[in-house]
Scaffold this motif. Structure first.
Motif, PDB file in Angstrom:
ATOM      1  N   VAL A  90       0.866  -1.176   0.000  1.00  0.00           N
ATOM      2  CA  VAL A  90       0.000   0.000   0.000  1.00  0.00           C
ATOM      3  C   VAL A  90       0.904   1.227   0.000  1.00  0.00           C
ATOM      4  O   VAL A  90       1.649   1.465   0.948  1.00  0.00           O
ATOM      5  CB  VAL A  90      -0.924   0.011   1.235  1.00  0.00           C
ATOM      6  CG1 VAL A  90      -1.770   1.276   1.239  1.00  0.00           C
ATOM      7  CG2 VAL A  90      -1.800  -1.228   1.257  1.00  0.00           C
ATOM      8  N   GLY A  91       0.864   1.976  -1.093  1.00  0.00           N
ATOM      9  CA  GLY A  91       1.767   3.120  -1.207  1.00  0.00           C
ATOM     10  C   GLY A  91       3.148   2.664  -1.643  1.00  0.00           C
ATOM     11  O   GLY A  91       3.304   1.748  -2.461  1.00  0.00           O
ATOM     12  N   ILE A  92       4.202   3.287  -1.080  1.00  0.00           N
ATOM     13  CA  ILE A  92       5.572   2.967  -1.472  1.00  0.00           C
ATOM     14  C   ILE A  92       5.964   1.597  -0.916  1.00  0.00           C
ATOM     15  O   ILE A  92       5.690   1.284   0.242  1.00  0.00           O
ATOM     16  CB  ILE A  92       6.547   4.040  -0.942  1.00  0.00           C
ATOM     17  CG1 ILE A  92       6.225   5.383  -1.602  1.00  0.00           C
ATOM     18  CG2 ILE A  92       7.998   3.655  -1.218  1.00  0.00           C
ATOM     19  CD1 ILE A  92       7.041   6.522  -1.061  1.00  0.00           C
ATOM     20  N   VAL A  93       6.588   0.796  -1.775  1.00  0.00           N
ATOM     21  CA  VAL A  93       7.038  -0.532  -1.355  1.00  0.00           C
ATOM     22  C   VAL A  93       8.086  -0.372  -0.256  1.00  0.00           C
ATOM     23  O   VAL A  93       9.027   0.423  -0.365  1.00  0.00           O
ATOM     24  CB  VAL A  93       7.631  -1.305  -2.550  1.00  0.00           C
ATOM     25  CG1 VAL A  93       8.164  -2.667  -2.099  1.00  0.00           C
ATOM     26  CG2 VAL A  93       6.590  -1.482  -3.645  1.00  0.00           C
ATOM     27  N   ARG A  94       7.945  -1.139   0.813  1.00  0.00           N
ATOM     28  CA  ARG A  94       8.902  -1.057   1.911  1.00  0.00           C
ATOM     29  C   ARG A  94      10.234  -1.663   1.488  1.00  0.00           C
ATOM     30  O   ARG A  94      10.290  -2.731   0.886  1.00  0.00           O
ATOM     31  CB  ARG A  94       8.347  -1.785   3.137  1.00  0.00           C
ATOM     32  CG  ARG A  94       9.190  -1.608   4.398  1.00  0.00           C
ATOM     33  CD  ARG A  94       8.377  -1.999   5.639  1.00  0.00           C
ATOM     34  NE  ARG A  94       7.864  -3.368   5.544  1.00  0.00           N
ATOM     35  CZ  ARG A  94       8.559  -4.439   5.954  1.00  0.00           C
ATOM     36  NH1 ARG A  94       9.766  -4.283   6.486  1.00  0.00           N
ATOM     37  NH2 ARG A  94       8.025  -5.647   5.848  1.00  0.00           N
ATOM     38  N   ARG A  95      11.318  -0.973   1.813  1.00  0.00           N
ATOM     39  CA  ARG A  95      12.667  -1.407   1.450  1.00  0.00           C
ATOM     40  C   ARG A  95      13.566  -1.369   2.679  1.00  0.00           C
ATOM     41  O   ARG A  95      13.339  -0.600   3.613  1.00  0.00           O
ATOM     42  CB  ARG A  95      13.281  -0.520   0.357  1.00  0.00           C
ATOM     43  CG  ARG A  95      12.570  -0.599  -0.987  1.00  0.00           C
ATOM     44  CD  ARG A  95      13.178   0.374  -1.992  1.00  0.00           C
ATOM     45  NE  ARG A  95      12.633   0.220  -3.314  1.00  0.00           N
ATOM     46  CZ  ARG A  95      11.517   0.798  -3.755  1.00  0.00           C
ATOM     47  NH1 ARG A  95      10.811   1.570  -2.927  1.00  0.00           N
ATOM     48  NH2 ARG A  95      11.098   0.607  -4.985  1.00  0.00           N
ATOM     49  N   ALA A  96      14.620  -2.203   2.637  1.00  0.00           N
ATOM     50  CA  ALA A  96      15.602  -2.231   3.727  1.00  0.00           C
ATOM     51  C   ALA A  96      16.904  -2.816   3.195  1.00  0.00           C
ATOM     52  O   ALA A  96      16.909  -3.611   2.251  1.00  0.00           O
ATOM     53  CB  ALA A  96      15.101  -3.068   4.906  1.00  0.00           C
ATOM     54  N   VAL A  97      18.007  -2.404   3.804  1.00  0.00           N
ATOM     55  CA  VAL A  97      19.313  -2.964   3.450  1.00  0.00           C
ATOM     56  C   VAL A  97      19.405  -4.356   4.060  1.00  0.00           C
ATOM     57  O   VAL A  97      19.300  -4.530   5.278  1.00  0.00           O
ATOM     58  CB  VAL A  97      20.464  -2.076   3.958  1.00  0.00           C
ATOM     59  CG1 VAL A  97      21.816  -2.772   3.784  1.00  0.00           C
ATOM     60  CG2 VAL A  97      20.460  -0.744   3.216  1.00  0.00           C
ATOM     61  N   VAL A  98      19.585  -5.352   3.210  1.00  0.00           N
ATOM     62  CA  VAL A  98      19.633  -6.737   3.673  1.00  0.00           C
ATOM     63  C   VAL A  98      21.070  -7.234   3.821  1.00  0.00           C
ATOM     64  O   VAL A  98      21.314  -8.257   4.461  1.00  0.00           O
ATOM     65  CB  VAL A  98      18.867  -7.661   2.710  1.00  0.00           C
ATOM     66  CG1 VAL A  98      17.396  -7.291   2.673  1.00  0.00           C
ATOM     67  CG2 VAL A  98      19.466  -7.617   1.298  1.00  0.00           C
ATOM     68  N   GLU A  99      22.014  -6.498   3.237  1.00  0.00           N
ATOM     69  CA  GLU A  99      23.413  -6.942   3.301  1.00  0.00           C
ATOM     70  C   GLU A  99      24.313  -5.792   2.861  1.00  0.00           C
ATOM     71  O   GLU A  99      23.968  -5.016   1.968  1.00  0.00           O
ATOM     72  CB  GLU A  99      23.630  -8.145   2.375  1.00  0.00           C
ATOM     73  CG  GLU A  99      25.061  -8.634   2.307  1.00  0.00           C
ATOM     74  CD  GLU A  99      25.259  -9.758   1.301  1.00  0.00           C
ATOM     75  OE1 GLU A  99      26.299 -10.435   1.369  1.00  0.00           O
ATOM     76  OE2 GLU A  99      24.370  -9.957   0.446  1.00  0.00           O
ATOM     77  N   THR A 100      25.461  -5.679   3.527  1.00  0.00           N
ATOM     78  CA  THR A 100      26.507  -4.775   3.062  1.00  0.00           C
ATOM     79  C   THR A 100      27.729  -5.623   2.724  1.00  0.00           C
ATOM     80  O   THR A 100      28.244  -6.344   3.573  1.00  0.00           O
ATOM     81  CB  THR A 100      26.872  -3.731   4.125  1.00  0.00           C
ATOM     82  OG1 THR A 100      25.711  -2.963   4.451  1.00  0.00           O
ATOM     83  CG2 THR A 100      27.968  -2.807   3.615  1.00  0.00           C
ATOM     84  N   VAL A 101      28.147  -5.550   1.483  1.00  0.00           N
ATOM     85  CA  VAL A 101      29.274  -6.356   1.006  1.00  0.00           C
ATOM     86  C   VAL A 101      30.533  -5.503   1.018  1.00  0.00           C
ATOM     87  O   VAL A 101      30.547  -4.380   0.501  1.00  0.00           O
ATOM     88  CB  VAL A 101      29.007  -6.894  -0.414  1.00  0.00           C
ATOM     89  CG1 VAL A 101      30.154  -7.796  -0.868  1.00  0.00           C
ATOM     90  CG2 VAL A 101      27.697  -7.662  -0.450  1.00  0.00           C
ATOM     91  N   THR A 102      31.586  -6.027   1.633  1.00  0.00           N
ATOM     92  CA  THR A 102      32.884  -5.358   1.664  1.00  0.00           C
ATOM     93  C   THR A 102      33.937  -6.364   1.217  1.00  0.00           C
ATOM     94  O   THR A 102      33.645  -7.560   1.106  1.00  0.00           O
ATOM     95  CB  THR A 102      33.221  -4.847   3.075  1.00  0.00           C
ATOM     96  OG1 THR A 102      33.603  -5.964   3.892  1.00  0.00           O
ATOM     97  CG2 THR A 102      32.046  -4.143   3.720  1.00  0.00           C
ATOM     98  N   PRO A 103      35.171  -5.926   0.972  1.00  0.00           N
ATOM     99  CA  PRO A 103      36.207  -6.907   0.607  1.00  0.00           C
ATOM    100  C   PRO A 103      36.371  -8.028   1.625  1.00  0.00           C
ATOM    101  O   PRO A 103      36.737  -9.147   1.263  1.00  0.00           O
ATOM    102  CB  PRO A 103      37.475  -6.043   0.517  1.00  0.00           C
ATOM    103  CG  PRO A 103      36.986  -4.691   0.135  1.00  0.00           C
ATOM    104  CD  PRO A 103      35.672  -4.539   0.849  1.00  0.00           C
ATOM    105  N   GLY A 104      36.095  -7.753   2.902  1.00  0.00           N
ATOM    106  CA  GLY A 104      36.264  -8.773   3.925  1.00  0.00           C
ATOM    107  C   GLY A 104      34.997  -9.495   4.308  1.00  0.00           C
ATOM    108  O   GLY A 104      35.034 -10.383   5.161  1.00  0.00           O
ATOM    109  N   ALA A 105      33.859  -9.127   3.720  1.00  0.00           N
ATOM    110  CA  ALA A 105      32.575  -9.750   4.085  1.00  0.00           C
ATOM    111  C   ALA A 105      31.796 -10.040   2.818  1.00  0.00           C
ATOM    112  O   ALA A 105      31.107  -9.170   2.284  1.00  0.00           O
ATOM    113  CB  ALA A 105      31.780  -8.820   5.004  1.00  0.00           C
TER     114      ALA A 105
END
Length: 866
Positions: A90-105
């Protein structure tokens, strides 16, 4: 855009990939950076603000390649997904950061090397110790290392080779001011964190929470281990930020304390070419790792690399490994059975971690199940190895995970697709509801085919066809030439250039039936797959244990395979001082040449003959002999057989090598400065139980300075440290040390002169050499004949005690011999009394020590130069 800004404010140090339908969009500075790094087209769009917003995007299906390129360039990337169904939003689709990728992760195979770990480290100093916490997110491995000195910290970092290092912001500023960063730190991404995150008391709570314990003493972390606890706490907090879904696959930490393993400094790893070639590059064929790596699994390859870089110092542990290698080497059938059973086992460690983290695809879960199904054969093969060593202990902890394998096999199809929805992932017969929906779908498709046949007959239009697209669903397409035959009950939906598309009530009814079933099938399959994946992920501790056992069996079998094929011998490890190698060989050099051409050599060091001064010509093999002694010692202490007929070795606490010349212009260090820095590190760190291998100390400066430094270093190693030492040098003056120091012995690498040619024998023999044959090496290298001829003339003059001087403008005429070469005798009779000559005549050379003679000569030369 408001939603984007709110999420971006929480991930300011990362490039934010913002999911919008089938694309990940980037805005503002992120878009400009990505367009530059990835070669994307930078556009702009007005998103309701006063000005256009810079915009760049990548397709969802192509994310892996773009993500790999960003991470390899050292960028952090936050992936923001739509976390609700757009059809239900309803309205804007809910979004969230599910992962942050780094050289070590990273989890993706495209970002990882299957043969090596990808560690993320945190450093914390408390008291006299520095704690290093290292986690490999892809495998769940967690290590805690306590280092007693900065050198040990550098050694541990060089061994772990982290892609990213966490440090306290305040401590890092002090560190930068104190000294230049190490080579390992320069190659890793440095991430600064607030100092409070390294607080040991907070860290203990973090660890207890992660592993569901009342006290972390159950992890082996004591009250005095603040350094390790602080590093681990900061690491856990950072990983939770990167992985909001949690870290269910993180294994309990293993703790490494000073004294249980041998630290290897950067110069020793580099000079001995343990896992990387000396000159860098991707070609690994010239490394010890390349010689030993007969592993058949990715887990075994990673563990072998760790064993090479972490030699043991506890003799009981070494002997246990050697006993197992010996048993496998002697029993070719048992060894072959183990290797055959392991062949085909995929990377259980990383596949299990993906399952526990909720990231495994149907194909990956199927690969895990197929690998686990091979474990009974692995167990049967391992039980055939008659050994009281490591294998017997491994089998007491054996868990074949048969129930997990059966669960996957019972649920998943034989060849699962790469992604859900592409093809069927769940077997027929697993779920009644799914089977019913599939029957409806199959029947509906058959009915639609019947509709096409029936409508062709009814209308008389042979070219009539039933088609489908995502916009209009199912339709009947009729060419314009047949429009006059269209029945009145057809409803026109779309006009094309040469045809019209229609629907009928019957077709729409069947469409709703088929499409509804397809959507429900996909939803049901997803539910069943995620349930299976969760059940498998819940067994992560068992799977990690099984993976660890597989890796050890693989490495031990590989070492036995190498020992048998290459003719290696079991070394005898002792707690005394001795080093005795009979017919030792260089494992890498002999692999690169026919076996019968490599010349083996004997080397013996004892308490009363603990230093060898090794002289001999260029290209005779002095450096090879030094390196092979170091490699044999390290091979023995990692638990491997060694390339020798026989070896009796005292366990060393450290092996040091200083071989060759190199500079570090980036840090403002000349070749000689690097040489002196490495030598200084050895002299400050080596103990009596160390093995020191030196090559050409002092060659980067003047002759007098160089000889003096080399002499003094040798005396210090002999008198103060009293360790086992081999010193290869072209300073023939050092052979006189055997007359001054009781435990010094002279050896040389033999040559044979045949006319004008020199034959290098590569044979170690007692006594010192008196020539370096540098001109002969120059001839082999291709120097012009005129240069070689002149060099021989000058060498004859210098060896004859004469100095060379060329006549120039205003020069004093000098005597010339019959060949026309101008020369001046060093001790020609002077026209007037010479005070230097008078002083020399009063010296009794028989009463001078070598060092006194050199000092006198240096003083006289200074006086002669005025």
């Amino acid at each position: 855009m408001q939603q984007y800004r709110e999420i971006k404010s929480q991930h300011q140090d990362a490039i934010l990939l913002f999911r919008m339908g089938d694309f990940y969009e980037m805005f503002y500075d992120d878009a400009e950076t990505a367009s530059r790094v990835l070669g994307l087209t930078l556009t702009a769009r007005n998103n309701g603000g006063a000005a256009d917003v810079p915009l760049a995007g990548v397709p969802v299906k192509a994310l892996t390649e773009y993500l790999r390129r960003l991470v390899q360039r050292g960028y952090r990337v936050a992936i923001c997904e739509q976390v609700e169904d757009p059809r239900l939003a309803v309205g804007i689709v809910r979004r969230a950061v599910v992962e942050t990728v780094t050289p070590g992760a990273a989890f993706s195979d495209d970002l990882l090397d299957g043969t090596r770990n990808n560690f993320l480290c945190a450093l914390h100093r408390a008291g006299t110790l520095t704690g290093i916490a290292a986690a490999d997110l892809s495998t769940g491995e967690l290590r805690l290392i306590l280092a007693a000195s900065p050198a040990d910290v550098d050694s541990a970092l060089a061994r772990i080779a982290p892609s990213e290092v966490l440090v306290s912001r305040a401590a890092n500023e002090t560190h930068r001011a104190a000294r230049a960063p190490s080579a390992r730190e320069e190659s890793a991404l440095i991430t600064e964190r607030d100092a409070w995150e390294f607080d040991p008391s907070l860290a203990r709570d973090e660890l207890a929470k992660q592993f569901k314990l009342q006290s972390i003493e159950g992890l082996g972390i004591g009250a005095d281990d603040d350094a390790a606890a602080g590093a681990a706490g900061a690491l856990l907090r950072y990983l939770r930020e990167l992985q909001p879904g949690g870290l269910p696959h993180l294994a309990r930490p293993t703790i490494e304390r000073p004294g249980t393993t041998m630290p290897l400094d950067e110069m020793t790893r580099r000079n001995l070419e343990l896992v990387e070639p000396l000159q860098g590059g991707d070609d690994q064929s010239g490394t010890l790792l390349a010689v030993l790596d007969r592993t058949v699994t990715a887990m075994g390859a990673r563990l072998l690399r760790q064993w090479i870089l972490t030699p043991l110092t506890v003799r009981a542990q070494i002997d246990s490994r050697l006993s197992t290698v010996s048993a496998m080497a002697k029993d070719a059938l048992a060894r072959a059975a183990v290797r055959d059973a392991l062949d085909g086992v995929r990377d259980v460690e990383r596949l299990a971690s993906k399952a526990a983290a909720g990231r495994a695809t149907p194909r990956e879960l199927g690969a895990l199940g197929a690998s686990l199904s091979r474990l009974p054969a692995v167990e049967d093969a391992a039980r055939r190895v008659r050994s009281a060593g490591v294998v017997a202990d491994l089998l007491t902890r054996w868990d074949g995970c048969a129930d997990v394998s059966a669960d996957i096999a019972r649920t998943m199809v034989d060849r699962p697709p790469a992604a859900l929805g592409d093809e069927a992932s769940i077997r027929d017969g697993v779920d009644v509801e799914l089977d019913e929906l599939r029957a409806i779908q199959k029947g509906g498709k058959d009915l639609i085919a019947d509709i096409q046949t029936k409508e062709r007959a009814r209308t008389g239009i042979a070219s009539l066809k039933v088609g489908f697209n995502k916009v209009f669903g199912y339709f009947i397409e009729i060419t314009n030439s047949n429009k006059h035959l269209v029945p009145t009950d057809y409803q026109r939906r779309q006009t094309l250039a040469g045809a019209e598309r229609y629907v009928t009530p019957e077709l729409k009814e069947y469409e709703e039936r088929v499409l509804g079933a397809s959507e429900r099938i996909e939803a049901r399959e997803r539910l069943l797959f995620e349930s299976t994946r969760a059940r498998v992920g819940a067994t992560i501790a068992r799977l990690q244990c099984a993976a660890g056992i597989i890796a050890q069996l693989d490495v031990l079998a590989a070492l036995a395979e190498v020992a048998e094929r290459e003719g290696y011998a079991r070394p005898e490890l002792t707690d005394d001082f001795a080093l005795e190698i009979i017919a030792g060989r260089h494992p890498v050099v002999e692999r690169m040449m026919p076996r019968e051409k490599f010349i083996p050599n004997d080397v013996t060091l004892t308490d009363d003959a603990r230093m060898i001064i090794l002289t001999g010509p260029n290209m005779a093999g002095k450096s090879t002999i030094l390196r092979q002694v170091g490699l044999i010692q390290l091979l023995a202490q990692m638990g491997s057989f060694v390339p020798a007929a026989r070896a009796r070795l005292g366990v060393c606490d450290r092996v040091f090598t200083r071989v060759g010349a190199s500079d570090n212009l980036a840090r403002g260090q000349s070749t000689f400065m690097v040489e002196m820095s490495e030598t200084s590190a050895i002299l400050h760190t080596a103990s009596r139980r160390s093995l020191v291998l030196l090559d050409e100390i002092g060659r980067g400066t003047s002759t007098y300075d160089g000889v003096s430094i080399a002499w003094a270093v040798s005396e210090y190693l002999h008198d103060a440290i009293k360790c086992k030492t081999m010193f290869a040098t072209h300073y023939h003056e050092l052979t006189q040390l055997s007359e001054e120091l009781v435990s010094v012995r002279n050896y040389n690498v033999g040559v044979r002169e045949v006319g004008d040619d020199v034959l290098f024998l590569h044979r170690l023999q007692p006594g010192g050499a008196d020539r370096s044959y540098g001109i002969e090496v120059g001839r082999i290298a291709g120097l012009p004949k005129g240069v070689l001829r002149r060099a021989r003339e000058l060498l004859a003059l210098l060896e004859g005690g004469q100095l060379v001087k060329r006549a120039g403008a205003g020069a004093t005429p000098v005597r010339s011999d019959s060949s026309g070469v101008e020369q001046l005798p060093l001790f020609s009779a002077p026209a007037v009394p010479d005070p230097i000559r008078a002083e020399l005549s009063s010296v009794d050379v028989n009463l001078l020590t070598p060092l006194e003679a050199m000092t006198l000569l240096a003083a006289l030369v200074e006086r002669a130069r005025g």
